[in-house]
Design a protein around this motif. Structure first.
Motif, mmCIF file in Angstrom:
data_model
loop_
_atom_site.group_PDB
_atom_site.id
_atom_site.type_symbol
_atom_site.label_atom_id
_atom_site.label_comp_id
_atom_site.label_asym_id
_atom_site.label_seq_id
_atom_site.Cartn_x
_atom_site.Cartn_y
_atom_site.Cartn_z
ATOM 1 N N ASN A 884 34.056 31.040 29.890
ATOM 2 C CA ASN A 884 33.593 31.836 31.164
ATOM 3 C C ASN A 884 34.734 31.492 32.218
ATOM 4 N N TYR A 885 35.772 30.831 31.866
ATOM 5 C CA TYR A 885 36.786 30.631 32.729
ATOM 6 C C TYR A 885 37.753 31.772 32.712
ATOM 7 N N LEU A 886 37.697 32.665 31.654
ATOM 8 C CA LEU A 886 38.455 33.533 31.546
ATOM 9 C C LEU A 886 38.151 34.939 32.345
ATOM 10 N N SER A 887 39.041 35.749 32.790
ATOM 11 C CA SER A 887 38.390 36.800 33.355
ATOM 12 C C SER A 887 38.050 37.956 32.624
ATOM 13 N N ILE A 888 37.561 39.010 32.951
ATOM 14 C CA ILE A 888 37.224 40.240 32.214
ATOM 15 C C ILE A 888 38.031 41.215 32.511
ATOM 16 N N LEU A 1020 48.299 49.321 39.662
ATOM 17 C CA LEU A 1020 47.087 49.373 39.100
ATOM 18 C C LEU A 1020 46.783 48.333 38.360
ATOM 19 N N ALA A 1021 47.840 47.605 37.708
ATOM 20 C CA ALA A 1021 47.426 46.157 37.110
ATOM 21 C C ALA A 1021 49.035 45.524 37.532
ATOM 22 N N VAL A 1022 48.785 44.237 36.971
ATOM 23 C CA VAL A 1022 49.918 43.402 37.187
ATOM 24 C C VAL A 1022 51.011 43.593 36.701
ATOM 25 N N HIS A 1023 50.999 44.029 35.391
ATOM 26 C CA HIS A 1023 52.336 44.688 34.836
ATOM 27 C C HIS A 1023 51.874 46.167 34.228
ATOM 28 N N SER A 1024 52.870 47.070 34.383
ATOM 29 C CA SER A 1024 52.737 48.366 33.780
ATOM 30 C C SER A 1024 53.680 48.417 32.580
ATOM 31 N N SER B 186 51.396 35.366 25.442
ATOM 32 C CA SER B 186 50.020 34.639 25.319
ATOM 33 C C SER B 186 49.086 34.612 26.484
ATOM 34 N N LEU B 187 49.862 34.279 27.463
ATOM 35 C CA LEU B 187 49.099 34.438 28.862
ATOM 36 C C LEU B 187 48.503 35.599 29.186
ATOM 37 N N THR B 188 49.290 36.903 28.923
ATOM 38 C CA THR B 188 48.743 38.053 29.114
ATOM 39 C C THR B 188 47.485 38.572 28.326
ATOM 40 N N ASP B 189 47.808 38.235 26.994
ATOM 41 C CA ASP B 189 46.565 38.257 26.234
ATOM 42 C C ASP B 189 45.177 38.086 26.767
ATOM 43 N N VAL B 190 45.083 36.873 27.215
ATOM 44 C CA VAL B 190 44.125 36.234 27.800
ATOM 45 C C VAL B 190 43.806 36.549 29.222
ATOM 46 N N GLY B 191 44.580 37.556 29.804
ATOM 47 C CA GLY B 191 43.876 38.017 31.142
ATOM 48 C C GLY B 191 44.645 37.292 31.912
ATOM 49 N N ILE B 192 45.703 36.438 32.016
ATOM 50 C CA ILE B 192 46.203 35.779 33.000
ATOM 51 C C ILE B 192 47.180 36.626 33.721
ATOM 52 N N LYS B 193 46.976 36.698 35.247
ATOM 53 C CA LYS B 193 48.113 37.270 35.725
ATOM 54 C C LYS B 193 48.682 36.661 36.764
ATOM 55 N N GLN B 194 48.064 35.726 37.039
ATOM 56 C CA GLN B 194 48.772 34.920 38.290
ATOM 57 C C GLN B 194 48.803 33.531 37.818
ATOM 58 N N LEU B 195 49.592 32.710 38.727
ATOM 59 C CA LEU B 195 49.615 31.368 38.461
ATOM 60 C C LEU B 195 48.102 30.591 38.609
ATOM 61 N N THR B 199 45.872 28.002 36.560
ATOM 62 C CA THR B 199 45.536 26.619 36.815
ATOM 63 C C THR B 199 44.000 26.533 36.638
ATOM 64 N N ASN B 200 43.172 27.702 36.618
ATOM 65 C CA ASN B 200 41.799 27.479 36.367
ATOM 66 C C ASN B 200 41.359 27.133 35.022
ATOM 67 N N ILE B 201 42.164 27.017 34.055
ATOM 68 C CA ILE B 201 41.749 26.862 32.592
ATOM 69 C C ILE B 201 41.776 25.623 32.256
ATOM 70 N N PRO B 202 40.981 24.945 31.814
ATOM 71 C CA PRO B 202 41.120 23.578 31.311
ATOM 72 C C PRO B 202 42.286 23.238 30.395
ATOM 73 N N MET B 203 43.339 22.600 30.804
ATOM 74 C CA MET B 203 44.320 22.113 29.844
ATOM 75 C C MET B 203 43.944 21.725 28.427
ATOM 76 N N ALA B 204 42.862 21.051 28.500
ATOM 77 C CA ALA B 204 42.685 20.534 27.142
ATOM 78 C C ALA B 204 42.482 21.805 26.058
ATOM 79 N N GLN B 205 41.760 22.730 26.562
ATOM 80 C CA GLN B 205 41.444 23.945 25.711
ATOM 81 C C GLN B 205 42.826 24.760 25.505
ATOM 82 N N TRP B 206 43.623 24.631 26.481
ATOM 83 C CA TRP B 206 45.019 25.501 26.638
ATOM 84 C C TRP B 206 45.626 24.738 25.247
#
Lengths: 1028, 489
Positions: A884-888, A1020-1024, B186-195, B199-206
């Protein structure tokens, strides 16, 4: 002093080794008064037919031969005095070629000794006399009376000394000496090109290959005066005598058809008649009309006279195979003019529906064999090809070649590199030359490479001009087969193609035509596959047994749909230009489709046939004919010639051309822009028409239309064959839209539209489309029942970028009937490499198991990365189900990912989302456009899904914008594009302010202002990224 | 986290380094530098005005500006320019490193006091940098990576506080981070958009899921991992490069760039109080090996004007074997500058030598081995095949180069030239003979080639005997003129 015959001469078909076309060599030899010429390319006969045609026209004796370098070191020139020797030579070449990969050959002394029993041999001595004896011993041991010593005078260091040594040798061992030029070009001015070709072959610049450059220009066709000065009289006489022995001409080649097609007790002709009779019964169940009977009789008589029965039998056999295997096929092209072909089942065009012109197919005057092309389902064409190879064997069936020649871009690259220009310079030059619009302008752009007066630039220009059209290598023709009774290589050598298991003959289709040899074109057509798949899907879903013969012809509902330009997916009439024509032409019957397909082409447009036709069709213009003869030809197209056959027929009927002359006119029409040969026909046409009492204005109009036709005149028979498929596909679209769309998607790549556009269209027609689902999808798209028991489309895994078919099949194989319950189960049942798991995750296919994409990726990465070392540690199991630390992912995130990894999105259209954000408030959607009238100012916006620049329209670009309701056609004139270059070139999302133009229901927006709104997407999104 | 509290680091990022440098040398020309994928990577100001942008395909860029000059990226050149800037900045900072591809890392905290505070320091440094006319972004950071990331993303924050810097960093989007495409994916795939998301993700999991690269990078960013630095040392020698956008065909054309570079040499020497004993000019050609010209001086010199005079003199005598596409100036032998002599006997050290004396001195200094002549020994034209070479180059005669057996079909080229047919003494230029010489002893050898460099010849060569019984090599042109080209034996 005029007896000379050149016996050792190579054309540019010794790829990259010689610098003149065969025709140029023949013409020059003729000018110089040579008594004959031999074309002796290296281990090849690829250029001889062209030389033959040219030599025949001039009356110059042509000798067929080849130059060969043996593995043991000897260099030989082989000539064919008669047909038997020619066969030997052809076999020798084939043997040398077939044992090596494409572009190489290998021949040993044994090969030569075994195969050349009657051919004549010339030996080129090594530079050092000490090496002569072993070769001579070997040669003399088997070539009694057929061996000559070849003398050359290249005027380099010691050539006189060598000549003298050779003379001494000849006297000593009593062998005749022939004088030859070792010719590599027809004119000394080709020397720069020759050196350039050498550099290209060695893949370096001329400066780097100076060691291999020519030191002088003596290897050209020299004037006889020079030759007599350089060689002894007796040697020239001996050369002449050798040439006299060579009387073989390619005209002697005729091959025998496979005999196994004729059952015992029959002749080819009688068997053919029997098959035709059977076919007649089938095709004309209500009895054969008298007119048709007459035509059949005429055709059969002609076939018998010209001895073409075998040809028809061969093709009938092939299509019968296809029929048995239920492979959809259809004959096309001029063959559709033949009722015999219709009876044999080769073509499907009913001769009662169009006017057949058998002379277009075969005629005595043309002296040419008929040309039959058959389209097969593109995915199953290979089966047909294998059948042919299997039935006749690889030595009796082979593909015709295609000559790959230098075109502008490859010429600039190779010549540029040879002259030492940097890649970046050449890139810049080519990018700046817009080839399509301005054919001549590349010469004006030379300034980009340097000062036009600089010698390198001058050479560059000249060399590029010369090298365009030069052959580079042979490739296999798309589907043109040559099949013979005996081994092919007695007729023409074969060599290996680049594709495995494919062999080609060294001649292309023009060569075959010139020699009167027959070929069968086995072609592929995507729509045939799509049609068959449609029927399969329908039958599977409904339990019916539908096939082509149950299609209901001439249904008003189908034509209603077409008149509204609702034709995305329909064969031949789905393109933008076609959809613009449909509401104007309003087809209501099969023949209207035949016209529709032919009329939307540059030919009729340029010849100004379209508007008159449409006006007359809608009764806005009176139709009149000068007389009955013309009426007979033009009545079915409202007095406007639209088809090639009509023009030919008019020439015959109105201007008194014979069938043969009319055919020549047809050919001249096809290439008049390149060689301006129409002039002499113009005169004859006009005088002929005047003599028959036609007005000058009529003659003017006809001639203008002929000019317009040019290369693009469409044959009626061709259009008729296509119209059949167009109707069938339209019928399927109308009655089974889900199945049809699904079939089209499974037959990609084909057609005018992308999967995304096809799906949007089918959804607008109310068909439900279900996403790719790991627990539901197959590799292919499927037809499934939706909640209302209606046919819906379940997207297949083939859409997923990066997923292999094998994996998809494995997943389906191991999938339990209730589906996988977790990602872990999936991974345990199917071993999958990480990148493919990621492909599945990225496409959203795992969402049923993991919730959303981000979770899917997160889980995939966890499992896939575990090495055996860690396999036993609890971490693999203790991981909580969702992180749950990932966004949706937001709606936009999903949309973008869909486009990127699937190419389609089933969510809402980006334009819908943008409008929700209150953007584009003042723009009009595609669906709203019909509410506006001609001349109004409008604003529209959408994704740029197409940019087309047709060659005919001067610099105009047709831009297609897609929004959430459909497509918008925008017209951008050249000036507008120039002034607003940035948005024109770069925008992915474009807003256009312009003027609406409409003609009934066809709407265009003529662009005035272009605004690049791609940033709205990006926000709309961070990257297009990519939307199509 | 073990990060220092103060932003002790400053990073200078030069986004269009190569383009700006070329632009200085060619101010009227729009220039774009392409990366390996033929996309625009850098562009000069002129090009930017036309709308050329980084990432654009080169064809699009050309359509926007047809005058655009395209150049490939050259990392060596970039490194050299950076070294020059570092050298220049050495007055303002003792600890400079050429870091991360296109910039300089400075450890500045220690300098603040010397320059009267952080703001004053920056003001001076900034002025100095701006005088070089190369565009840059400057950002401070608590770690080198942090400063680098911000400057690279285009932010100018040389004087920001730690808090401000951190805030800005967290807001950076993925594209703005110096991560490879696959890492970003890899980062985009899991929804990371900003730095901040990262930093919210536990590094161990990463770490479990992805290779340690991203984690390592974060550590460098946070200061949990400290980089090693290779501090810049001012070079002991002066090297400058000039890349010609257009070929220089005549030696006069070399003077303008040389003037530029020799002026810089002047500055360099003056700053260090050094003088040069010799200056090497290296002329780069497309095909042939470089031409090297040595300007050796009677005494160590530091004045640009003197170098220029020498250069001019040498250039006058020089005919370029091929067009020049690049020039390099190297001064490696450097000695401390001498004060103007008060010694009466050091008259020769004064600068007041007259032209003649200087010339003599130069001539005595120039050994033939300093000059290399280029060999086109595969050239079939006799005068080109026999040019003098130095010891370092082994002559490749036509005989050894030709790989074939000399058979008729050997790539169009006829057989090996027998050495018997070439005279031992070849005249540098053939001498016209008034009438047909003497007695012809051999059959003609026809040489007709040379189209590729505008030096086409058409000659029939013969061995002949002159009135003294000398065997010589003569030829006849198509206009029936006879020439003497050499002697045998």
């Amino acid at each position: 002093m005029t007896q000379y015959v050149e016996l050792f001469c190579q054309s540019n078909f010794s790829f990259l080794n010689a610098a003149s076309h065969p025709e140029e060599l023949v013409e020059r030899a003729f000018e110089l008064g040579y008594q004959g010429l031999a074309i002796t390319d290296e281990c090849s006969l690829a250029g001889v037919v062209r030389a033959h045609v040219c030599a025949k026209a001039l009356g110059l004796p042509l000798i067929i031969g080849s130059y060969i370098r043996l593995v043991e070191g000897e260099q030989l020139v082989v000539w064919a005095p008669h047909k038997q020797a020619y066969s030997e030579l052809s076999q020798l070449i084939a043997r040398g070629q077939m044992r090596c990969p494409k572009g190489h050959y290998q021949l040993h002394r044994d090969d030569v000794e075994q195969l050349l029993k009657t051919a004549l041999i010339g030996w080129l001595p090594h530079p050092h006399p000490n090496d002569w004896q072993p070769s001579l011993d070997w040669l003399q041991s088997w070539s009694q009376g057929r061996l000559w010593l070849l003398a050359t005078r290249p005027l380099c260091g010691n050539d006189k000394l060598r000549y003298q040594q050779l003379c001494a040798l000849a006297e000593a061992i009593e062998l005749p000496v022939a004088a030859c030029g070792a010719v590599l070009m027809h004119d000394p001015k080709r020397q720069p090109l020759l050196d350039t070709l050498t550099s290209i072959r060695l893949n370096q610049s001329v400066q780097q290959t100076l060691a291999q450059a020519s030191t002088n220009t003596e290897r050209h066709l020299r004037p006889q005066s020079s030759i007599y000065r350089l060689f002894q009289q007796q040697h020239i006489e001996q050369t002449y005598l050798l040439a006299q022995q060579c009387q073989f001409s390619l005209d002697e080649l005729r091959y025998q058809y496979p005999a196994e097609l004729v059952p015992p007790g029959h002749t080819p002709m009688s068997h053919l008649r029997q098959l035709v009779a059977q076919g007649q019964q089938r095709r004309f169940a209500d009895g054969v009309p008298l007119a048709i009977q007459a035509i059949i009789a005429k055709e059969l008589a002609l076939i018998e006279e010209l001895e073409y029965a075998h040809f028809f039998l061969t093709i009938e056999d092939i299509v019968r195979f296809a029929k048995q295997r239920q492979i959809l096929y259809q004959g096309r092209g001029s063959a559709a003019n033949s009722v015999v072909c219709y009876c044999l089942g080769i073509t499907e065009v009913d001769p009662r529906k169009i006017q057949v012109l058998f002379e277009r197919f075969i005629s005595k005057e043309r002296g040419e064999p008929p040309d039959i092309d058959v389209d097969f389902e593109h995915e199953r064409r290979e089966e047909v090809i294998q059948y042919i190879y299997q039935k006749y064997g690889r030595d009796r069936a082979a593909l015709a070649a295609t000559v790959i020649s230098y075109r502008f871009k490859s010429a600039v690259r190779d010549v540029g590199k040879a002259l030492g220009f940097a890649d970046s310079q050449l890139d810049q030059f080519m990018a700046n030359v817009d080839r399509r619009d301005k054919q001549q302008d590349w010469r004006q752009q030379l300034g980009l490479l340097g000062s036009p007066d600089h010698h390198l630039i001058r050479h560059f220009r000249q060399l590029v001009e010369q090298i365009i059209g030069f052959p580079r290598h042979l490739s296999q023709h798309v589907g043109g087969f040559v099949i013979s009774a005996g081994p092919l290589h007695q007729l023409v050598p074969t060599e290996n193609a680049a594709m495995a298991d494919r062999t080609v003959i060294q001649w292309d289709k023009d060569d075959l035509e010139a020699l009167g040899l027959l070929k069968v074109d086995v072609l592929a057509l995507g729509m045939l596959t799509a049609i068959r798949r449609s029927f399969d899907l329908i039958n599977q879903f409904t339990g019916q047994q539908l096939n082509m013969s149950q299609v209901e012809w001439e249904q008003p509902a189908v034509y209603d749909m077409l008149c509204q330009a609702d034709s995305i997916g329909v064969f031949q009439i789905e393109s933008r230009a076609q959809t613009n024509m449909l509401p104007r032409l309003k087809p209501r019957c099969y023949y209207d489709l035949v016209v529709q397909i032919a009329i939307v082409r540059p030919g009729p447009i340029q010849g100004d046939m379209v508007h008159p036709y449409l006006r007359r069709r809608h009764g806005k213009e009176p139709i009149s004919y000068p007389n009955e003869a013309v009426r007979a030809v033009l009545e079915r197209t409202m007095g406007v010639p639209i088809f090639q056959e009509q023009v030919i027929k008019l020439a015959m009927v109105a201007a008194g051309f014979s069938a043969g002359e009319a055919d020549q006119l047809r050919r001249a029409m096809a290439s008049w822009k390149r060689n301006g040969k129409l002039a002499k026909f113009e005169h004859k046409l006009r005088t002929g028409m005047a003599a028959n009492g036609y007005s000058t204005s009529f003659a003017d109009r006809i001639f203008k239309q002929i000019l317009g036709f040019g290369e693009y005149g469409f044959p009626e028979s061709h259009s008729a064959s296509f119209a059949l498929l167009a109707y069938v596909s339209a019928w399927l679209k109308r009655h089974y839209p889900a199945a049809f769309c699904c079939a089209l998607l499974n037959s990609q790549p084909m057609g005018f539209y992308s999967p995304s556009q096809l799906l949007q269209d089918v959804r607008r027609h109310g068909v439900t489309v279900l996403p790719v689902d790991i627990n539901q999808s197959d590799w292919d798209h499927q037809l499934v029942a939706d909640d209302n028991q209606q046919a819906a489309i379940r997207l297949g895994m083939r859409l997923i970028k990066g997923l292999s078919k094998q994996l998809a099949e494995r997943i389906c194989h191991h999938r339990p009937s209730q589906g996988f319950s977790s990602l872990l189960e999936l991974q345990q049942r199917c071993a999958m490499p990480r990148h493919e798991q990621q492909a599945l995750a990225a496409a959203g296919a795992l969402n049923p198991l993991t919730g959303d994409r981000y979770q899917a990726h997160w889980q995939v990465a966890a499992q896939a990365n575990d090495t055996p070392l860690f396999a036993n540690i609890e971490q693999t199991v203790a991981e909580p189900e969702s992180a749950n630390y990932l966004s949706i992912p937001s709606e936009v995130d999903n949309l973008l990912q869909d486009y990127r990894h699937l190419g389609v999105s089933l969510g809402r259209h980006p334009m819908t989302l943008l409008r929700e954000q209150q953007l584009f408030k003042r723009t009009i959607s595609a669906a709203q456009l019909p509410q506006f009238s001609h001349g109004e100012l409008v604003r529209v916006a959408g994704l740029v899904v197409g940019r087309q620049r047709p060659g005919t329209a001067s610099g105009v670009t047709f831009v297609t914008l897609e929004d959430d309701t459909g497509n918008i056609n925008v017209v951008v004139w050249l000036n507008t594009a120039r002034e607003q270059r940035k948005p024109f070139l770069q925008a992915k999302l474009l807003e256009v302010h312009g003027i609406l133009e409409r003609e009934e229901s066809v709407i265009h927006i003529v662009a005035g202002r272009l605004i690049d709104r791609t940033s709205a997407l990006e926000q709309l999104a961070v990257h297009s990224r990519d939307f199509h | 986290m073990a990060s220092p509290n103060l932003p002790v680091w400053l990073y200078l990022h030069f986004p269009h380094l190569q383009a700006d440098q070329l632009s200085l040398q060619n101010p009227q020309t729009p220039i774009a530098i392409l990366d390996q994928g033929k996309r625009v990577w850098q562009h000069c100001r002129l090009a930017q005005a036309s709308g050329v942008q980084t990432g654009m395909v080169f064809t699009t860029a050309l359509q926007l500006d047809p005058e655009l000059q395209l150049q490939p990226q050259r990392s060596n050149e970039q490194q050299q320019i950076l070294a020059q800037i570092a050298d220049y900045c050495y007055q303002w900072c003792a600890r400079i490193a050429l870091s991360f591809e296109q910039g300089l890392l400075l450890e500045v905290a220690t300098m603040w006091r010397l320059f009267g505070g952080r703001a004053n320091y920056w003001q001076q440094l900034q002025q100095a940098l701006q005088s070089r006319q190369l565009r840059f972004h400057a950002a401070a950071g608590t770690t080198p990576m942090a400063a680098y990331v911000l400057a690279r993303a285009g932010y100018d924050l040389p004087l920001a506080s730690t808090q401000q810097l951190n805030q800005q960093l967290q807001q950076l989007t993925l594209q703005q981070l110096p991560l490879s495409a696959s890492q970003q994916q890899s980062l985009t795939d899991v929804g990371i958009k900003q730095l901040a998301d990262l930093t919210n993700i536990p590094m161990a999991q990463w770490r479990r899921r992805f290779s340690g690269e991203i984690a390592t990078w974060l550590e460098r960013l946070n200061g949990d991992k400290v980089d090693d630095h290779c501090w810049f040392e001012p070079p002991a020698q002066f090297v400058r490069n000039w890349h010609c956008l257009h070929e220089i065909n005549h030696s006069n054309g070399l003077l303008f760039p040389l003037q530029h570079m020799l002026k810089e040499l002047n500055h360099y020497l003056r700053r260090r109080q050094l003088a040069a004993c010799a200056v090497e000019l290296i002329l780069q050609h497309r095909e042939q090996t470089d031409s090297q010209i040595s300007l050796r001086l009677a005494q160590p010199e530091h004045q640009a004007s003197e170098f220029l005079i020498l250069a001019r003199l040498r250039l006058q005598q020089l005919s370029l074997p091929e067009a020049v596409i690049g020039i390099q100036v190297v001064a490696a032998e450097l000695v401390p500058q001498q004060q103007p002599a008060t010694d009466l006997f050091a008259a020769t050290n004064s600068h007041a030598l007259d032209g003649g004396q200087l010339l003599n001195r130069l001539r005595s200094r120039l050994a033939p081995s300093d000059v290399k002549h280029l060999v086109l020994s595969a050239d079939p034209r006799p005068e080109r095949a026999f040019q003098l070479v130095t010891e370092s180059d082994t002559p490749i005669t036509a005989g050894t180069q030709n790989s074939g057996r000399g058979d008729v079909q050997d790539n169009g080229r006829d057989h090996i030239q027998d050495s018997a047919n070439r005279p031992v003494w070849l005249l540098p230029k053939p001498i016209p003979l008034p009438n047909q010489p003497w007695e012809l002893k051999s059959a003609p050898e026809r040489i007709a080639c040379g189209w590729w460099d505008d030096g086409a010849i058409q000659r029939d060569y013969f061995v002949a005997v002159d009135q003294h019984g000398q065997l010589c090599w003569v030829f006849r042109t198509p206009a029936n003129q006879w020439f003497l080209h050499g002697w045998f034996g």
